[in-house]
Structure formats: C-alpha cells, structure tokens
Design a protein around this motif. Structure first.
Motif, short mmCIF file in Angstrom:
data_model
loop_
_atom_site.label_atom_id
_atom_site.label_comp_id
_atom_site.label_asym_id
_atom_site.label_seq_id
_atom_site.Cartn_x
_atom_site.Cartn_y
_atom_site.Cartn_z
N SER A 1 29.63 13.86 65.11
CA SER A 1 29.74 15.31 65.30
C SER A 1 28.66 15.98 64.48
O SER A 1 27.81 15.30 63.89
N ASN A 2 28.70 17.30 64.42
CA ASN A 2 27.75 18.01 63.56
C ASN A 2 28.10 17.88 62.09
O ASN A 2 27.35 18.34 61.23
N GLN A 3 29.25 17.28 61.80
CA GLN A 3 29.65 17.09 60.40
C GLN A 3 29.31 15.68 59.94
O GLN A 3 28.73 15.48 58.89
N VAL B 1 27.04 13.03 61.03
CA VAL B 1 25.94 12.91 61.99
C VAL B 1 25.46 11.48 62.15
O VAL B 1 24.82 11.13 63.13
N GLN C 1 29.44 11.29 53.96
CA GLN C 1 29.36 12.47 54.82
C GLN C 1 30.71 13.14 54.99
O GLN C 1 30.79 14.34 55.24
N TYR D 1 33.93 23.68 59.76
CA TYR D 1 34.53 22.66 58.89
C TYR D 1 33.96 22.68 57.47
O TYR D 1 33.87 21.64 56.83
N ASN E 1 35.61 15.82 56.43
CA ASN E 1 35.23 15.71 57.83
C ASN E 1 35.80 14.45 58.46
O ASN E 1 35.72 13.37 57.89
#
Lengths: 250, 400
Positions: free
Chosen positions: B49-51, B53, B333, B351, B356
């Motif tokens: 996801s964008n969290q 990556v 991350q 978020y 995450n």
C-alpha cells in the motif's frame, strides 16, 4: 621576376586560417544561437531560481470536518479514488492532532513539503525525483521506475504510488500506473503565471483562508510578510531539510 | 592430497536431472504468472500500500541478494585466505553466488512499478542514490565473479586467480555495504538510519550465504550420487556457528544502542515487546529458530557428525534470516513515522500515527519463491554445463 624563396606563401597560410575560422564559426554558431534562443524566455516560460514557491498553513484556521482543499486537489489533478484508502493516491490530507502533554487539539493539512534538500531526490536511482530551480519537487513520469525508494525516504509520507490502471486523466497532471507521484504545488498553474494553487483557492472560497501560497524569495509577497510577522515552524525541522511548506499556530 | 577432478553434474539417470529441472521450471513459470498478474492489475492486488511500500517480494529479494554475496565467501576463503579445504569448493561457491544474485534481482525487478523500464534503470544514474550505486555493484558482481569462475576453471587463466579473488572479495564487501546502506541512509524512519546496518548486513550475508551453500552442496551431492566427506562439512558447520553467533551479536548491539536513545524507545518496544507478529518473528523466528537452535545443533557433541543436524541447522539459519529481513523491511515500515513529535494523531485519512497493516498476498509469495527457483535453476544448469563440482569430496587422507 621569379623569386626563389623557401618561405611559405603567407597569402596561402592566411587563406587556410580564414577558411578554418569560417568553418568553425559555421559549425558552432547554430549551437550558440539555439542555446541563446532556448535560454531567452527562461524567465517567463520555465522555472527560475529567482523564485522559491512555498506555503504557510495556519493550523488555527483549518476547519473541522472541511475537505475543500482535498476535493479541489483531487478534481484539479484527476485523482479518482477506488474506495481503497490504503492504496488510493492522496496528494493532500487533513490531520487532526492532540498535544500529548497539554491536550491542545490542532488540525492541519499535509502534502509534499517541497524541501530545499529533499531526501526523495537524494535516493532516487534514476533522477526521476527532482527539484526545480524554483523549489518545486516533482517526479519525472518518464523515468520513474516505480521502485518506491522515495516513499521510504520521505519523512512526511507525502507520496503515493499509482496502484492501478488510470482512466479520465486530467490534462493538468499526467499520471502513470506504476509510478510514484505527489503534490506538484499546482506547477501547471504557476507555469501559466497564476498565483493560487487549487487547494488555496478552495480554502479561500470556503472562507477559511488557512492556506497561503506565494514566493518565499520575494520579500514583499504576502507569504514573506506573514512569515516575518508571525511565528511559524517546519515539520521535522530537526532534519534540516528547509521545507517550502511552513505551519503557524501548531 | 590427491589431485582434484571436476565433472559436470550428471544425476545417474537423465530422468533424475530433468525431473528436477522440470520442477524448478514449473515454479519459475508460476512466479512469472504471478508477476504478470500483479503488473497487469497494478499493485493494489498485492498486500502493499502507500504505507507499506516494500512488501514480501522485497524481503525475498534482499534475502537472496544478501545471501548471494555471502555464498561467495567459501571461494574467498580458498583464494584470499588460503584455506586448502575450501579451495575445491570455490567454483561452486561462485556459481551459487551468481545464481542467488540473479534470483534476487529478478524478484526485485518484477516487483517494480515499471519493470519494463529496466533500460532506464541501467542508463539514468543519480550518483547520490545508494540504489543507483547498488545497480552498478550488482552488475559488477556478475562480471567479476564470472571472471573469477573462469580463472578457477581455465588453467591458462590461473595466474589471474589470486588478484581476481581479492577483487571479488572486496567487491562483495562493497556490495553488501550498499545493500545495508539502503536502510542505513534512510533518515525518515526510526527503525533504520543507523550506520551499523552496513556491517550487520555483511555479517548476515556470511551466515545466510554459508547456510545456502551447505544446503545446496549436500543436495547436489545427493542428487548426483557423489561422495561428500564429513571433515569438510564439519569445517563448514563450525564456520557457520561462528557466523550465526556474530549475527546474534550484531542484533544485540543494534537493539541495545537503540534502547539507550529515548527517541527510539517506541520502535524498540514495537519490535521487542508489543509489535504482535513482528515481535513474534523477532524472538521466535530470528533469535530462536535462526540463532539459538542452530547453535545448539552445530555445537552440541550429540550431533557431532550428524548430517541431518548440519542440514537442519542450515535450513533454520535461512528461515531465521528470512524472518530477520522481514522484521527489518516490513516491521520497520509498519511502525508509524514520527512526523509530529509530541503529538498524538486523532484523525488522518492516510494512516498517520497508526501501525500500518500488511498481509502478504499469494502472488507476492509465489514471485518470491520463484526467485529461489531461478537461483537454483541457474545453479543446476551451470553445474551441468561447467565442471563446477569436484567428482568426489571425500575426506583427504591426512593433512590439508
């Protein structure tokens, strides 16, 4: 009268010299000319180091429940969600904060902070992440390989990765599946000579005026005056990235 | 010491060799299908996801790349440090290193947003990017190790053997320094941004690379019905023990340093105490399965020359190593970034301030496993084409 002379013919030497000089000029001149032509309009058409575009966001004015700037950004740049918040692109977002010690509550918007020393530009292997001379940090969609190292490096979570096929793109911001993107500070507007970003325009229209965009290098600009007269801060100032986006009343 | 003869890998019957190749080929084909599925639909079909990556494919890729440089160590010991027991293993060591790196890079490439832009990655360089340096280090590794292999196999090139051996050794150190520095140079995230990442990755590569080497050596000699002596395996086993201990030591120093810094208490308690799956992976995966149990299997007199114990210890080192990279890459991350120090995030659509979530998807898993299969296929093809394996590795009579 014949002259027996072992000295070279000076006329011939002169002729050769002139010819070489002329040929050289013919070869080099168009290049110089093109270069001059290309640079001639740099002031009006391209980015110029005479400006540094930035923003000042007033955390006191960011209104509870308002999403005007986010909606404006999405429609300006053709960011269409798919109801998948974890992967949908977000160039600007509202964040509500509470001070851990005092309990004071703030609201502000986050986007690319357009750093003077952007970590995303440092880490990008191909140079797709780059900073214009006027301080705007962008992604070159033609050479981004989608490695997402810039997203790992950005201290502000300012970038999104395009996770799906794109439809109905906006001419303001060409996007690319499999590439990384983020706030462009409405560079298409700046390059047209406009003085407001989509988010600022929407915020003003709704009467909040929490976002102020302008030229940090122009001492007479509204943003420079505001920054001079009131206290503001950079997010993660400890990293010394000298962000183009500043916050007041945070 | 009797003269060493090398021979291409034949496995008794052709069926045995080709069946193995068919199995590897099938796994690779499935992985290619998985990669196509992810690229065709876009990465939203993965767990990323964008969290978070970098997901499971990055774990596999980094694991294989780190192991690749470590697999070359056996050859380096033979040529740089003059270990006669290791010298006959040098060819296979080099071949395995090339195979593992190719497998890791294949996974890394196929997980890019734009894998079709490989040519751009090879032609546009930002020299301030450690990633760009890594691209050069990886390409150079193939070239230098290829030359190294040639110097070992061609009698005429034998005079280059030592200088190339030295060059390869220093190159592999540089390569793993580069891989570790991908994380070491990240100031944004608290779990990274530490200079110790580079040496820690080097020591991890020693351990994983040797474990891979032992497993594949035992497997190849079983596959090819060849003699593999206990003495040589015991040497390798003891060396593995030292490396496993060193990895634990580096993990200890890394975490102790972070524990001293108040700013890092959050990320430390996340990894060590309350990070759920990441805490479990750290203690059970990295420390217990990847460290303590292998050390017991390696050093306990009860398993003196037990081949299963050596094999089991190596497999566990690899499993533990995989978890270690998983905790570094994904755990690092998952822990929220500190964008607003001293503030609690009450609301965010992106978020901010929350742990995450990441759940690996099947295609990511298949792509990662495909990377291992690519590595093994290259080794199997290489061993069949070139004289890589000594005909017999039975223990020398005396000396050595």
């Amino acid at each position: 009268m014949s002259v027996k002379n072992d000295q070279p013919d000076m006329n011939r030497r002169k002729f050769v010299g002139t010819t070489v000089a002329a040929a050289g000029a013919v070869v080099v001149a168009p290049g110089v000319l093109l270069h001059t032509v290309a640079g001639a309009d740099s002031e009006s058409q391209g980015a110029s180091a005479k400006h540094r575009w930035g923003m000042l966001i007033d955390a006191n004015k960011c209104a509870e429940g308002c999403s005007a700037c986010v909606d404006a950004c999405n429609s300006e740049h053709g960011l269409i969600g798919h109801d998948r918040p974890a992967t949908d692109a977000q160039w600007i977002r509202a964040v509500k904060l509470k001070d851990l010690n005092t309990g004071h509550i703030n609201r502000l918007v986050m986007m690319c902070q357009h750093c003077e020393h952007p970590p995303c530009v440092d880490v990008c292997p191909t140079g797709a992440s780059f900073k214009r001379t006027d301080g705007i940090v962008l992604v070159d969609r033609h050479i981004c390989i989608g490695c997402r190292y810039c997203m790992m490096a950005c201290p502000y979570k300012a970038r999104s990765f395009v996770h799906e096929d794109l439809k109905d793109q906006s001419i303001n911001a060409p996007r690319g599946k499999g590439c990384v993107e983020g706030c462009t500070m409405c560079v298409h507007r700046i390059d047209r000579g406009e003085t407001m970003t989509a988010c600022q325009e929407a915020c003003h229209k709704d009467g909040h005026g929490a976002i102020l965009f302008g030229d940090l290098k122009d001492p007479d600009s509204e943003i420079s005056q505001a920054l001079k007269s009131q206290n503001s801060r950079q997010l993660r100032a400890d990293l010394k990235l000298n962000t183009g986006v500043r916050y007041s009343n945070l | 010491m009797s003269k060493m003869y090398y021979r291409e890998l034949y496995c008794g019957t052709p069926v045995r060799y080709w069946a193995g190749m068919a199995l590897l080929g099938t796994i690779v084909a499935i992985a290619m299908g998985a990669a196509f599925y992810m690229e065709h639909n876009g990465h939203w079909v993965t767990g990323m996801s964008n969290q978070v990556v970098w997901g499971l494919p990055h774990v596999f890729a980094i694991f294989l790349i780190v192991a690749a440089s470590g697999a070359l160590n056996v050859a380096s010991i033979g040529s740089v440090f003059g270990g006669p027991m290791y010298k006959p293993l040098g060819r296979f060591s080099s071949l395995l290193a090339i195979g593992l790196l190719a497998g890791g890079l294949a996974v890394l490439l196929l997980d890019l947003g734009r894998p079709d832009r490989l040519i751009i990655a090879m032609t546009y360089y930002n020299f301030k990017s450690i990633f760009a340096w890594n691209i050069i280090l990886y390409s150079g590794f193939f070239a230098i190790v290829g030359l190294y292999l040639w110097a070992m196999m061609d009698r005429k090139a034998n005079r280059y053997y030592r200088p190339i051996g030295f060059a390869a050794f220093f190159w592999r150190l540089a390569l793993t320094t580069g891989t570790g520095s991908i994380f070491g140079f990240l100031v944004a995230r608290e779990a990274y941004d530490a200079a110790i990442m580079a040496p820690m990755f080097i020591i991890m590569s020693f351990s994983y690379g040797l474990a891979f080497f032992i497993i594949t050596l035992i497997a190849a000699y079983m596959w090819g019905d060849r003699e593999l002596g206990d003495l040589r395996l015991a040497r390798l086993k003891n060396l593995l023990g030292v490396f496993v201990g060193a990895v634990l030591y580096f993990a200890l120093v890394f975490n102790l340093t972070n524990l001293y810094v108040t700013q890092h208490h959050g990320v430390e308690s996340f990894i060590l105490l309350n990070g759920g799956v990441y805490t479990a992976m750290f203690w059970l995966g990295q420390v217990l399965i990847g460290g303590i149990v292998p050390l017991f299997l390696i050093y306990s007199p009860a398993f003196d020359k037990a081949r299963w114990a050596i094999a089991a210890a190596s497999v566990m080192v690899l499993i533990g190593g995989f978890f270690q990279i998983y905790v570094i890459v994904i755990g690092g991350q998952a822990f929220p970034m500190s964008i607003f120090p001293g503030k609690e995030v009450l609301e965010s659509s992106f978020y901010d301030g929350t742990v995450n979530a990441y759940a690996p998807s099947l295609p990511e898993m298949l792509l990662g496993i495909g990377g291992i299969a690519i590595a093994m296929t290259m080794v199997a093809v290489g061993a069949r084409m070139f004289k890589v394996f000594p005909e017999s590795l039975e223990d020398p009579g005396e000396g050595a």
